[in-house]
Design a protein around this motif. Structure first.
Motif, PDB file in Angstrom:
ATOM      1  N   ASP A  76       0.869  -1.180   0.000  1.00 18.88           N
ATOM      2  CA  ASP A  76       0.000   0.000   0.000  1.00 18.88           C
ATOM      3  C   ASP A  76       0.903   1.227   0.000  1.00 18.88           C
ATOM      4  O   ASP A  76       1.481   1.598   1.030  1.00 18.88           O
ATOM      5  CB  ASP A  76      -0.898  -0.020   1.238  1.00 18.88           C
ATOM      6  CG  ASP A  76      -1.959   1.081   1.194  1.00 18.88           C
ATOM      7  OD1 ASP A  76      -1.782   2.035   0.397  1.00 18.88           O
ATOM      8  OD2 ASP A  76      -2.942   0.985   1.941  1.00 18.88           O
ATOM      9  N   ARG A  77       1.050   1.851  -1.169  1.00 18.14           N
ATOM     10  CA  ARG A  77       1.984   2.970  -1.311  1.00 18.14           C
ATOM     11  C   ARG A  77       1.515   4.191  -0.524  1.00 18.14           C
ATOM     12  O   ARG A  77       2.319   4.949   0.019  1.00 18.14           O
ATOM     13  CB  ARG A  77       2.117   3.321  -2.801  1.00 18.14           C
ATOM     14  CG  ARG A  77       3.155   4.395  -3.086  1.00 18.14           C
ATOM     15  CD  ARG A  77       3.459   4.438  -4.580  1.00 18.14           C
ATOM     16  NE  ARG A  77       2.267   4.720  -5.344  1.00 18.14           N
ATOM     17  CZ  ARG A  77       1.844   5.956  -5.647  1.00 18.14           C
ATOM     18  NH1 ARG A  77       2.537   6.996  -5.237  1.00 18.14           N
ATOM     19  NH2 ARG A  77       0.756   6.152  -6.350  1.00 18.14           N
ATOM     20  N   GLU A  78       0.208   4.358  -0.448  1.00 16.81           N
ATOM     21  CA  GLU A  78      -0.314   5.551   0.236  1.00 16.81           C
ATOM     22  C   GLU A  78      -0.012   5.511   1.727  1.00 16.81           C
ATOM     23  O   GLU A  78       0.339   6.528   2.333  1.00 16.81           O
ATOM     24  CB  GLU A  78      -1.826   5.647  -0.007  1.00 16.81           C
ATOM     25  CG  GLU A  78      -2.455   6.879   0.611  1.00 16.81           C
ATOM     26  CD  GLU A  78      -3.943   6.960   0.318  1.00 16.81           C
ATOM     27  OE1 GLU A  78      -4.602   7.863   0.854  1.00 16.81           O
ATOM     28  OE2 GLU A  78      -4.442   6.101  -0.462  1.00 16.81           O
ATOM     29  N   HIS A  79      -0.125   4.334   2.356  1.00 17.97           N
ATOM     30  CA  HIS A  79       0.105   4.212   3.797  1.00 17.97           C
ATOM     31  C   HIS A  79       1.467   3.611   4.111  1.00 17.97           C
ATOM     32  O   HIS A  79       1.767   3.342   5.281  1.00 17.97           O
ATOM     33  CB  HIS A  79      -0.992   3.342   4.430  1.00 17.97           C
ATOM     34  CG  HIS A  79      -2.366   3.929   4.305  1.00 17.97           C
ATOM     35  ND1 HIS A  79      -3.213   3.654   3.243  1.00 17.97           N
ATOM     36  CD2 HIS A  79      -3.038   4.811   5.107  1.00 17.97           C
ATOM     37  CE1 HIS A  79      -4.343   4.305   3.403  1.00 17.97           C
ATOM     38  NE2 HIS A  79      -4.274   5.038   4.535  1.00 17.97           N
ATOM     39  N   HIS A  80       2.276   3.372   3.082  1.00 21.34           N
ATOM     40  CA  HIS A  80       3.621   2.820   3.269  1.00 21.34           C
ATOM     41  C   HIS A  80       3.584   1.546   4.092  1.00 21.34           C
ATOM     42  O   HIS A  80       4.346   1.362   5.043  1.00 21.34           O
ATOM     43  CB  HIS A  80       4.543   3.855   3.956  1.00 21.34           C
ATOM     44  CG  HIS A  80       4.612   5.161   3.241  1.00 21.34           C
ATOM     45  ND1 HIS A  80       5.264   5.333   2.038  1.00 21.34           N
ATOM     46  CD2 HIS A  80       4.070   6.388   3.562  1.00 21.34           C
ATOM     47  CE1 HIS A  80       5.150   6.585   1.652  1.00 21.34           C
ATOM     48  NE2 HIS A  80       4.412   7.257   2.553  1.00 21.34           N
ATOM     49  N   SER A  81       2.675   0.649   3.728  1.00 17.45           N
ATOM     50  CA  SER A  81       2.539  -0.603   4.470  1.00 17.45           C
ATOM     51  C   SER A  81       2.562  -1.781   3.498  1.00 17.45           C
ATOM     52  O   SER A  81       2.241  -1.648   2.314  1.00 17.45           O
ATOM     53  CB  SER A  81       1.235  -0.615   5.275  1.00 17.45           C
ATOM     54  OG  SER A  81       0.122  -0.513   4.398  1.00 17.45           O
ATOM     55  N   LEU A  82       2.938  -2.933   4.067  1.00 14.01           N
ATOM     56  CA  LEU A  82       3.040  -4.155   3.273  1.00 14.01           C
ATOM     57  C   LEU A  82       2.168  -5.221   3.912  1.00 14.01           C
ATOM     58  O   LEU A  82       2.314  -5.523   5.104  1.00 14.01           O
ATOM     59  CB  LEU A  82       4.492  -4.628   3.207  1.00 14.01           C
ATOM     60  CG  LEU A  82       4.774  -5.802   2.264  1.00 14.01           C
ATOM     61  CD1 LEU A  82       4.581  -5.367   0.821  1.00 14.01           C
ATOM     62  CD2 LEU A  82       6.197  -6.317   2.464  1.00 14.01           C
ATOM     63  N   TYR A  83       1.275  -5.764   3.119  1.00 16.66           N
ATOM     64  CA  TYR A  83       0.346  -6.784   3.607  1.00 16.66           C
ATOM     65  C   TYR A  83       0.861  -8.156   3.180  1.00 16.66           C
ATOM     66  O   TYR A  83       1.151  -8.393   2.006  1.00 16.66           O
ATOM     67  CB  TYR A  83      -1.046  -6.534   3.028  1.00 16.66           C
ATOM     68  CG  TYR A  83      -2.051  -7.618   3.328  1.00 16.66           C
ATOM     69  CD1 TYR A  83      -2.755  -7.621   4.535  1.00 16.66           C
ATOM     70  CD2 TYR A  83      -2.293  -8.632   2.410  1.00 16.66           C
ATOM     71  CE1 TYR A  83      -3.683  -8.611   4.801  1.00 16.66           C
ATOM     72  CE2 TYR A  83      -3.216  -9.630   2.671  1.00 16.66           C
ATOM     73  CZ  TYR A  83      -3.911  -9.619   3.866  1.00 16.66           C
ATOM     74  OH  TYR A  83      -4.829 -10.606   4.138  1.00 16.66           O
ATOM     75  N   LEU A  84       0.986  -9.068   4.171  1.00 20.12           N
ATOM     76  CA  LEU A  84       1.457 -10.426   3.901  1.00 20.12           C
ATOM     77  C   LEU A  84       0.436 -11.430   4.389  1.00 20.12           C
ATOM     78  O   LEU A  84      -0.155 -11.248   5.465  1.00 20.12           O
ATOM     79  CB  LEU A  84       2.791 -10.699   4.605  1.00 20.12           C
ATOM     80  CG  LEU A  84       3.972  -9.781   4.299  1.00 20.12           C
ATOM     81  CD1 LEU A  84       5.157 -10.172   5.168  1.00 20.12           C
ATOM     82  CD2 LEU A  84       4.337  -9.878   2.833  1.00 20.12           C
TER      83      LEU A  84
END
Length: 418
Positions: free
Chosen positions: A355-363
């Protein structure tokens, strides 16, 4: 023309049939023989497919006549011949077939043969699946030079040719009669038999007039070479042959056709089964591809055109700006996992989304034991701000989700917000 099949038909169905298969261009005898009777003509049907059939008729069945041709009949010779020769033939002209052989000035030379016999010959051939290209008297196939008589013996018959359209056929037993006729005509000097007789067969032992010795050549060879020396044929008028494909009545033809038909049917069935199997495989592959597409792009909507939708999404992804923090995320995850005691083959990755907007990575990850999941959570929490989903055990695997945020990026984001 390359090959010819020369068939000398008899007068009666129970008499022998002589034949020869001859290559014209190569002057080569390919095969020859004698059939015991007409019913065995079917044995020649295989040769007829590759050859023109030249039929020789016994000279006894064909008589040669001549008459003066009125000028008004020159354009309709065939119609005029029966009336012109009515007084010259012994039979009813309606029972006879007339063929003009040659017209010199006002005189026409005519071959006469009974309708019944020529039709019988055509029936014999048709029953055997044969179609004659030409039909001529047997003696007309002998070579001829002016000033001599040629002869050859075929079976029990002697064939004589005395002129361009003069000849006759005699049985061996009738030769003494010929000698008597010759002796009487010698006195008047009015006989073509005063000419030398050039025989291609060994002369008869009881011959009482001059036979010219020469090289002995098989009778069928002589006839095969000579039957194409002119374009005469008795197959005119109602007997004119159409050029059709000859279908031989071979023995066992029905069985052969059934075998071929069975082979074709089996081939069609086999190809149909292969096509059905390939169709099923294509459907299965298409379903797997759609499932992979939905899992990869997390698109639960129905796939209408997989290729078009896939290309649209990849083009959309290519047009997006570069993500500077994604590679850092992945590098740190790889370093963190390498320091753990979990074998990479024991980890199952189901989804990865940034998620580029929230700078998060979902695994979405699966491991074999709860302890491994705890070890994984502790290792990742050292480098990331971590949110863990609910643990779910499916069969022998423990599945859950992680949402990772880079600690440095998150701190900078909070400062900007303040």
């Amino acid at each position: 023309m390359t090959d010819i099949l020369v068939i000398r038909l008899p007068e009666k169905a129970d008499q022998s049939v002589h034949w020869i298969h001859y290559s014209v261009n190569e002057d080569l005898i390919k095969d020859y023989g004698k059939l015991n009777q007409v019913s065995e003509l079917t044995e020649l049907s295989g040769l007829s497919l590759r050859s023109d059939i030249q039929v020789l008729l016994p000279g006894q069945q064909v008589s040669i006549q001549s008459c003066l041709l009125p000028k008004r009949a020159e354009k309709k010779i065939d119609q005029a011949l029966p009336a012109l020769l009515e007084d010259s033939v012994a039979d009813n002209i309606e029972r006879l077939h007339f063929v003009a052989l040659e017209v010199v000035k006002e005189r026409v030379t005519v071959a006469v043969i009974a309708h019944s016999y020529i039709q019988t010959c055509l029936d014999w051939l048709a029953h055997a699946g044969l179609q004659a290209t030409r039909m001529i008297p047997d003696w007309l196939a002998l070579p001829y030079q002016e000033g001599e008589t040629t002869a050859v013996k075929l079976g029990n018959d002697w064939l004589f040719r005395e002129g361009t359209y003069q000849g006759f056929t005699l049985e061996q037993e009738c030769l003494p009669i010929l000698y008597l006729v010759k002796a009487e005509q010698d006195q008047t000097r009015d006989s073509t038999l005063n000419q030398n007789i050039r025989s291609f067969s060994s002369p008869p032992e009881d011959s009482s007039f001059f036979w010219q010795a020469g090289t002995v050549i098989p009778a069928l060879t002589v006839l095969a070479r000579g039957c194409l020396s002119h374009n005469i044929t008795l197959l005119s008028g109602p007997y004119r042959q159409n050029k059709t494909i000859r279908i031989p009545l071979l023995k066992g033809a029905a069985a052969a056709c059934m075998a071929i038909l069975s082979f074709v049917i089996l081939s069609v069935i086999e190809k149909g089964l292969i096509f059905h199997r390939l169709t099923q495989e294509i459907k299965k592959t298409q379903i797997k591809a759609e499932q992979a597409y939905q899992a990869l792009f997390l698109k639960p909507q129905k796939v209408v055109n997989l290729k078009a939708q896939f290309n649209a999404l990849t083009n959309q992804m290519k047009s997006q700006p570069k993500v500077p923090h994604l590679m850092d995320f992945l590098a740190q995850i790889a370093i963190g996992i390498a320091n753990m005691r979990i074998e990479p083959r024991d980890m199952h990755w189901f989804a990865l989304r940034y998620d580029r907007e929230h700078h998060s990575l979902y695994l979405q990850i699966g491991v074999n034991h709860f302890s491994e999941f705890e070890q994984l959570r502790n290792g990742l929490s050292e480098k990331f701000i971590l949110e863990q989903g609910v643990l779910v055990q499916e069969k022998k695997r423990v599945n859950s989700t992680f949402t990772l945020k880079n600690k440095t990026v998150e701190v900078n984001h909070l400062k900007v917000t303040k």
